[in-house]
Design an enzyme around this catalytic site. Sequence first.
Site, PDB file in Angstrom:
ATOM      1  CG  ASP A   1     102.568 133.632  63.544  1.00  0.00           C
ATOM      2  OD1 ASP A   1     103.603 133.079  63.961  1.00  0.00           O
ATOM      3  OD2 ASP A   1     102.220 133.595  62.353  1.00  0.00           O
TER       4      ASP A   1
ATOM      5  CG  ASP B   1     107.186 131.006  65.109  1.00  0.00           C
ATOM      6  OD1 ASP B   1     106.736 129.850  65.181  1.00  0.00           O
ATOM      7  OD2 ASP B   1     107.313 131.607  64.033  1.00  0.00           O
ATOM      8  CD  GLU B   2     101.157 129.213  64.579  1.00  0.00           C
ATOM      9  OE1 GLU B   2      99.996 129.183  64.143  1.00  0.00           O
ATOM     10  OE2 GLU B   2     102.122 128.689  63.974  1.00  0.00           O
TER      11      GLU B   2
END
Length: 278
Positions: A9, A104-105
């Site tokens: 993350d 973003d993960e």
Amino acid sequence: MTRAIIHIDMDAFFAAIEQRDHAAYRHQPVIVGGSKDSRGVVSTASYEARQFGIHSAMAMSEALRRCPNGIYLPVDMAKYRGVSAQIMAIFHRYTPLVEAISLDEAFLDVTESRLLFGEAADIAHAIKREIKAEVHLTASVGIAHCKFLAKLASEMNKPDGFYQINADELPQKVWPLAIQKMMGVGKKTEALLLKMGIRTIGQLAKCDRNILSQILGKQGLLLHDLANGVDQRPVEAERAAKSIGRETTFAQDIDDQYILETILMDLTEDVTATLRRR
């Protein structure tokens, strides 16, 4: 072979990119989101901004009230997608089994990759180093044998965190945590569990399955499994979209039915065009 799942993350992704690209924004409260003059919401807040109680999905007007001297920026999605592509390319150096949850993960299944690159911790550290060296951003990483625990681990030491939960470490690392940390426990479920006297993940793990089933149905059994580290969900490199939607936010209330129907038609045409393309 025991599975090895990594959850990665990125830390305050949108805001961190802006701080990276603008020296004047570094160590300052940066808030990325909708316009301050409309009903926009916060997309990402830097860790400096979070000290003022600002978080994602908060109304920009409330963020402005809490931090009037913050740096407020619009979303630059094209730039953020480009940075995300760089990061995802780093993930794919180590495994083809990458499940992107958002820009973003992502989850990575590195079970077989260990034959080439060493243990999961070695792979995770290498990925963190490469992200920092090539993209100049930090990521928080969690490692476990299943997706639920890997994601839980990635939240333990943010920002720039690293945390591993082994299967035999649940009593020490997981069970003392508050029930709110459980995936799938919203306010209503939390209230029911608290009424049962269940305040920690450990108490949930030891609760009678029949009682959980009677009160929460299938969700109760799922939560019991997760609390005991049982999560067989695979990392899906290709995920079919479950829904397609479009939305808009008005600067002020609109009660004119004709205007609302016109806007609704525009949004509907956008969605159906996307559906046809796919």
